[in-house]
Design a protein around this motif. Structure first.
Motif, PDB file in Angstrom:
ATOM      1  N   LEU A  64       4.124 -36.652   1.115  1.00  0.00           N
ATOM      2  CA  LEU A  64       4.503 -36.564   2.525  1.00  0.00           C
ATOM      3  C   LEU A  64       4.364 -35.132   3.036  1.00  0.00           C
ATOM      4  N   ARG A  65       4.794 -34.202   2.214  1.00  0.00           N
ATOM      5  CA  ARG A  65       4.670 -32.794   2.620  1.00  0.00           C
ATOM      6  C   ARG A  65       3.196 -32.411   2.721  1.00  0.00           C
ATOM      7  N   ARG A  66       2.471 -32.756   1.697  1.00  0.00           N
ATOM      8  CA  ARG A  66       1.060 -32.391   1.630  1.00  0.00           C
ATOM      9  C   ARG A  66       0.295 -32.879   2.861  1.00  0.00           C
ATOM     10  N   GLN A  67       0.563 -34.113   3.207  1.00  0.00           N
ATOM     11  CA  GLN A  67      -0.133 -34.738   4.330  1.00  0.00           C
ATOM     12  C   GLN A  67       0.084 -33.965   5.633  1.00  0.00           C
ATOM     13  N   ASN A  68       1.234 -33.291   5.716  1.00  0.00           N
ATOM     14  CA  ASN A  68       1.573 -32.626   6.967  1.00  0.00           C
ATOM     15  C   ASN A  68       1.362 -31.111   6.949  1.00  0.00           C
ATOM     16  N   PHE A  69       0.809 -30.613   5.852  1.00  0.00           N
ATOM     17  CA  PHE A  69       0.593 -29.160   5.734  1.00  0.00           C
ATOM     18  C   PHE A  69      -0.306 -28.606   6.833  1.00  0.00           C
ATOM     19  N   ILE A  70      -0.011 -27.398   7.217  1.00  0.00           N
ATOM     20  CA  ILE A  70      -0.944 -26.612   8.027  1.00  0.00           C
ATOM     21  C   ILE A  70      -2.058 -26.158   7.090  1.00  0.00           C
ATOM     22  N   THR A  71      -3.292 -26.352   7.505  1.00  0.00           N
ATOM     23  CA  THR A  71      -4.399 -25.975   6.622  1.00  0.00           C
ATOM     24  C   THR A  71      -5.345 -24.973   7.270  1.00  0.00           C
ATOM     25  N   GLN A  72      -5.225 -24.794   8.572  1.00  0.00           N
ATOM     26  CA  GLN A  72      -6.127 -23.863   9.271  1.00  0.00           C
ATOM     27  C   GLN A  72      -5.350 -22.618   9.679  1.00  0.00           C
ATOM     28  N   PHE A  73      -5.910 -21.460   9.389  1.00  0.00           N
ATOM     29  CA  PHE A  73      -5.243 -20.204   9.764  1.00  0.00           C
ATOM     30  C   PHE A  73      -6.214 -19.330  10.532  1.00  0.00           C
ATOM     31  N   PRO A  74      -5.750 -18.483  11.443  1.00  0.00           N
ATOM     32  CA  PRO A  74      -4.352 -18.371  11.870  1.00  0.00           C
ATOM     33  C   PRO A  74      -3.875 -19.630  12.574  1.00  0.00           C
ATOM     34  N   TYR A  75      -2.532 -19.850  12.475  1.00  0.00           N
ATOM     35  CA  TYR A  75      -1.948 -21.045  13.077  1.00  0.00           C
ATOM     36  C   TYR A  75      -0.791 -20.623  13.982  1.00  0.00           C
ATOM     37  N   ALA A  76      -0.899 -21.007  15.246  1.00  0.00           N
ATOM     38  CA  ALA A  76       0.175 -20.700  16.192  1.00  0.00           C
ATOM     39  C   ALA A  76       1.152 -21.864  16.194  1.00  0.00           C
TER      40      ALA A  76
END
Ligand SMILES: Cc1cc2nc3c(=O)[nH]c(=O)nc-3n(C[C@H](O)[C@H](O)[C@H](O)COP(=O)(O)OP(=O)(O)OC[C@H]3O[C@@H](n4cnc5c(N)ncnc54)[C@H](O)[C@@H]3O)c2cc1C
Lengths: 791, 262
Positions: free
Chosen positions: A400-412
């Motif tokens: 569940l956590r993995r699925q919702n991770f931010i993967t693109q940076f920079p991230y606002a």
């Protein structure tokens, strides 16, 4: 091969030689000739009106020099708050006066009513017993909910109520409500982030000294940031100009945040030294520390998480009450707001995040930053509610956590901050590997054979460290800049003193900072020393907290060292009769590129101070440079933690069998010190999760006022070292500071509490106690037993 | 601390004489008394140190086979030398930390009778005899509630005589902060019956759990305790656990003590 020197090496901590052999120079080791001692008469009731104070009998007691009460401080400023929060209606927070000694009212147990200065501490104490204080007791305001009810007793009579501010932040209400309206599932959790006492090994101490000869004040104090104390106390409390006030924070035995703040006792000793024309010393007892050091945490929160039909997080909404205690301590107002709300997105790409915080005055000790400050509170809520959601939905909490991770940076994020870099998948994978997740089922079966329940808890976290850009924090209400400064003073024979604004109170700066300079110059670390903690020696830096020392002050040191290198190359170029642009510095040698012509580091430094053959028309003699560094952004360390616990279902006792942390701190200068910081931080987090509980009764009496009732974590509360794995091999360097470092001081204390609680809930569910969705910290045996038995 | 005089007698008789002065108080290992003085919660004018009295120290076996421990014997000595009574030796070895065990004494602990202290459970479960400078007191008569004992003003615990059981064990569930007993249960099996004493739990201080004693006397096994419980009424309720929790722990710790008894 691990490096044996410079960046990436793990030399032993050089400061430990003096710490471990009893040769440290702590504030209590400082005794100024002719000093007198102060004992504070503290309130033993939580709330009351001071009707009269009669000091006459005490004044004539043996050894008494002078007795002070609030009346002596009427013309003196109160203790200031360093951060102004603006509420959701655009109004400034309520800032009640915080006198050095109580005026008119006492507002918490421990509030100083009077101060006796005497020739000896015992005489001061005895005289204090002869002071007659007439207090008319008032009902104590303890519970935050009750404090906010209309008609509640007011802690501060001049305010309308007990609300300091009502703050809202992040996504607007319409958008947030819309996200919840379309949610397929909403998980709600109410929880408490327990109040803690920081308990550094060394209690606070202050020694005030005053020189009539030149009207100069000196304060020796147990501080994490002597320049901040000089500014606050000089400018706001006592009105002493900076050039007449020296603040020295010598060896300091741990701070954990509680030694950031400017305290009444510091102002008192500085003031009294002049009033008595004698040095005045105060050494806190442990009992006093419990009732006068700023406490930490103490939030009560309702958090809601909205998920769509595919289990994507679509909204987070929180409603928190944050205890300020009786007065606003120096940075108290910023903790539940800017250090907390800005982290509520966590590691996840939730599009709508709204944070609501009411800060509340109560008749308790002021609450302020404690290791992690706001970020542990944010992480705890978010990671607990995610775990609960996973359980409700019957999905794997890691997936569940993995699925919702931010993967693109920079991230606002929707909560103002922009994460520059990170790789949450990498730390998660590392954690899974180190924890041996596939082997868990077998380990659980083994525990069950012995009648024990075994649980696995996981958790991710993000923090904003390297605190931080002055222009940003200024917009957010900070009344100070948050840059730092370093002066690199190269001596004639090549040794170096680096004067830094950061303060080391256990972190190991004296070892780490030289590693950086040595690496840059290619010289031996032993040629470099760090000077810190004395405003008369160091440039105006802002001190150590918020995992900022290396990221901010270290960056200033890098910049100053770069200036040194540039100048040294000019001198070398002159000595070698070459253009400075052709000079290369390597291993302490300046070489003309492509030739074998070189001069050594020591030749150049000597030339700088004995400038006989020197380009005096182009550059000044000497080799000393200062840099101030103000970062472009916070840094964002992040990680994935896991632990396994065993719960004894008969007694409720929880034992931590294994703990794994996989952190991303960016570049790491000294792996051993980083690991020590994380081990210590996790130990504190485990303390919060299982043991530590600062509790008041309904009359505002502190129930856990000593180590008889306040449980600190001990070695045997922690896993064995082989099962206490701290990893920092996942490294996405910070993109905006020259070292690419992010800070590691707080991570352990931020990431560990939800990990532990998640594991306990998992264990209870495995034992069929599926009605238990949450247990408030500390998860003590009695609370676990009560939860199991529905009590 | 207020100032006080200190006397260091070398015999019990001299100590008793010194204690006859007003506001004199015996000082054992100081592990309870010194912190109390530091907090100015007591103000004796004279402290009579018992630590120089040789006749109050050490362990021997009495004519009736009981273990005789001098009132000034430290916890560390009992832990190391009371091997004839394993339950007692291991209890002593788990009091506090090494510094406490090297200073604190059995006489001081029994005189203080802290409701969470360990030794009172051992003394009561063993039917020990508390010997003072003037008389012998049976454990059943000695403990009189929290911090209260049968000792008179100025009376000194000079020796404690423990009948040695066939089997015994002490199970202590530690209060997380102080690590005194949140609940501690001492089980001792003698030829003529089993005695069970509970510390840490009751507002009345250490007590005997007679139902458990009866059940275990006829069948010394954890199963014999099935279905037995003590009431939560009158149990200590504080930050660390409710009365109901303590009452529950009494059952758990008693079973574990029976299983562990050797
Ligand atoms: C950190 C810490 C942890 C501890 N943990 C535990 C624990 O887990 N379990 C436990 O049971 N205890 C514990 N204790 C208490 C310890 O066992 C003490 O040593 C004991 O309670 C008192 O013994 P003392 O010899 O130090 O007595 P003192 O402190 O010297 O005296 C205590 C009282 O007894 C009186 N007294 C002393 N000796 C005699 C005597 N021979 N005859 C008559 N009166 C006397 C004194 O006047 C005083 O009133 C702990 C103490 C500390 C400081």
């Amino acid at each position: 091969m691990p490096k044996d020197h410079g960046i990436g090496a793990s030399p032993k901590r050089r400061e430990d030689v003096r710490f471990l052999t009893g040769a440290g120079n702590y504030t209590d080791d400082i005794n100024v000739h002719g000093q007198a001692y102060v004992h504070f008469l503290r309130s033993d009731v939580a709330h009351g009106t001071i009707k009269a104070i009669d000091t006459s009998a005490a004044e004539s007691m043996p050894g008494v020099v002078k007795i002070f009460t609030g009346a002596d401080f009427e013309g003196v400023g109160g203790l200031p708050c360093g951060w102004q929060v603006t509420d959701k209606h655009g109004e400034p927070m309520k800032e009640p006066a915080h006198p050095v000694l109580c005026q008119g009212k006492v507002r918490h147990v421990g509030d100083p009513i009077a101060a006796v200065v005497a020739d000896s501490l015992e005489e001061a104490r005895t005289a204090a017993e002869a002071i007659d204080v007439d207090i008319e007791e008032l009902p104590a305001v303890v519970d935050m909910g009750a404090a906010l009810e209309s008609g509640a007793t007011k802690v501060h009579d001049d305010l309308d109520d007990n609300l300091c501010y009502d703050w809202q932040f992040g996504t607007d209400t319409e958008t947030t409500d819309a996200a919840f309206a379309k949610a397929a599932h909403v998980t709600t959790l109410e929880l408490v982030n327990n109040r803690l006492v920081a308990n550094p090994m060394e209690p606070r101490v202050a020694v005030g000294d005053y020189s009539r000869a030149n009207d100069e004040h000196t304060l020796y104090t147990t501080s994490q940031n002597p320049h901040v104390i000089r500014l606050l106390m000089g400018a706001f409390v006592l009105g002493i100009p900076e050039h007449k006030l020296r603040v020295v924070a010598p060896d300091v035995g741990g701070g954990f945040g509680t030694k950031i703040f400017h305290y009444a006792e510091e102002a008192f000793c500085t003031f009294a030294a002049k009033a008595c024309n004698r040095p005045v010393k105060w050494t806190s007892t442990r009992s006093e520390a419990f009732m006068s050091d700023a406490h930490g945490r103490d939030h009560v929160t309702k958090i809601e998480l909205a998920l769509d039909a595919d289990n994507n997080f679509i909204g987070v909404r929180t409603d928190t009450k944050a205890n300020m205690g009786a007065y606003l301590s120096t940075f108290s107002s910023s903790v539940p707001t800017w250090l907390h709300g800005t982290l509520m997105a966590g590691n996840y790409k939730t599009p709508a995040v709204q944070v609501n915080v009411k800060a509340v005055f109560t008749n308790t000790v002021p609450v302020d930053a404690y290791r992690g400050a706001g970020r542990p509170e944010a992480t705890f809520q978010l990671e607990r509610v995610i775990d609960k959601a996973a359980r409700e939905l019957g999905v794997d909490p890691i997936a569940l956590r993995r699925q919702n991770f931010i993967t693109q940076f920079p991230y606002a994020t929707p909560v103002a901050v922009e994460y520059d870099t990170g790789d949450y998948e990498a730390t998660m994978a590392k954690m899974e590997e180190l924890m041996d997740i596939p082997g868990f089922a077998a380990r659980r079966a083994e525990s069950e054979k012995n009648g024990m329940l075994r649980g696995l808890g996981v958790n991710c976290f993000i923090e904003a460290c390297g605190i931080a850009p002055s222009n940003l924090v200024g917009q957010l209400g900070a009344r100070a800049g948050l840059y730092d400064a370093a002066t690199v003073r190269v001596n004639a024979t090549g040794s170096i003193s680096v004067m830094v604004g950061a303060h080391s109170h256990g972190q190991g700066h004296e070892t780490v900072f030289p590693q950086v300079v040595a690496e840059m110059l290619g010289i031996d670390e032993s040629m470099i020393d760090i000077v810190h903690g004395d405003t008369s020696k160091i440039p105006f830096g802002m001190g150590t907290y918020g995992s900022r020392s290396l990221a901010v002050c270290g960056s200033a040191m890098v910049r100053a060292t770069e200036k040194i290198i540039n100048k040294a190359k000019k001198i070398a170029g002159h000595l070698l009769e070459a253009s400075d642009s052709d000079i290369e510095l390597k291993d302490g040698q300046f070489t003309v590129a492509g030739t074998d012509k070189s001069v050594a580091w020591g030749d150049v430094t000597l030339a700088a101070y004995v400038p006989h053959n020197y380009p005096l028309e182009d550059i000044e003699p000497g080799l000393e440079e200062t840099a101030f560094y103000d970062p472009a952004n916070f840094t964002y360390p992040a990680g994935a933690y896991a632990c396994e616990v065993e719960v004894d279902p008969d007694t409720g006792k929880v034992t931590i069998e294994k703990f794994v942390s996989a952190d991303d701190f960016g570049n790491v200068v000294n792996p051993m010190i980083v690991e020590g910081q994380v081990h210590g931080g996790i130990a504190q987090g485990i303390g919060q999760a299982l043991l530590e509980n600062c509790a008041y009764d309904e009359n505002g009496q502190l129930l856990s006022a000593s180590y008889m009732d306040y449980a600190m974590p001990r070695a045997d509360d922690l896993p064995h070292m082989a099962d206490y794995v701290v990893d920092h091999s996942c490294q996405t360097p910070c993109t905006h500071n020259p070292l690419g470092v992010k800070g590691c001081g707080e991570a352990g204390a931020i990431g560990s509490p939800p990990t532990v609680v998640n594991a306990v809930i998992d264990a209870l569910h495995s034992g069929g106690h599926t009605h238990v969705s949450h247990i408030d910290m500390p998860v003590t045996p009695s609370r676990v037993w009560a939860a199991i038995n529905g009590q | 601390m207020y100032s006080f005089d200190i006397q260091r007698p070398s015999t019990v008789a001299d100590a008793v004489a010194a204690l006859a002065t007003d506001e004199a108080q015996p000082l054992g290992g100081g592990q309870t008394l010194i912190p109390t003085l530091k907090q100015r919660l007591a103000a004796p004018s004279v402290l009579v140190s018992l630590s120089g009295i040789a006749e109050m120290k050490g362990i021997c076996t009495g004519d009736d086979g009981s273990l005789c421990i001098g009132g000034g014997t430290t916890h560390a000595t009992v832990a190391a030398e009371a091997g004839a009574y394993l339950g007692l030796a291991s209890l002593a070895g788990n009091i506090g930390d090494p510094a406490v065990r090297n200073r604190g004494t059995i006489g001081g602990s029994l005189a203080n009778n802290d409701p969470s202290a360990c030794y009172p459970a051992a003394a009561l479960a063993s039917g020990a005899t508390i010997v003072t400078n003037s008389r012998e007191i049976a454990a059943d008569d000695y403990f009189q509630g929290m911090f209260a004992t049968a000792l008179e003003e100025g009376e000194i615990v000079t020796e404690v005589r423990f009948p040695v059981p066939e089997k015994s064990a002490y199970m202590k569930f530690e209060q997380p902060a102080s690590r005194f007993a949140l609940v501690g249960v001492f089980v001792a099996k003698y030829a003529d019956g089993v005695r069970v004493a509970v510390t840490g739990a009751s507002e009345e201080g250490v007590f005997r759990w007679s139902e458990a004693e009866a059940a275990l006397s006829s069948n010394f096994s954890a199963d014999a305790l099935e279905g037995l419980s003590v009431s939560g009424d009158g149990m200590i309720s504080d930050l660390h656990g409710s009365g109901a929790y303590r009452a529950h722990l009494v059952g758990v710790m008693t079973k574990r003590a029976v299983v562990a008894a050797r």
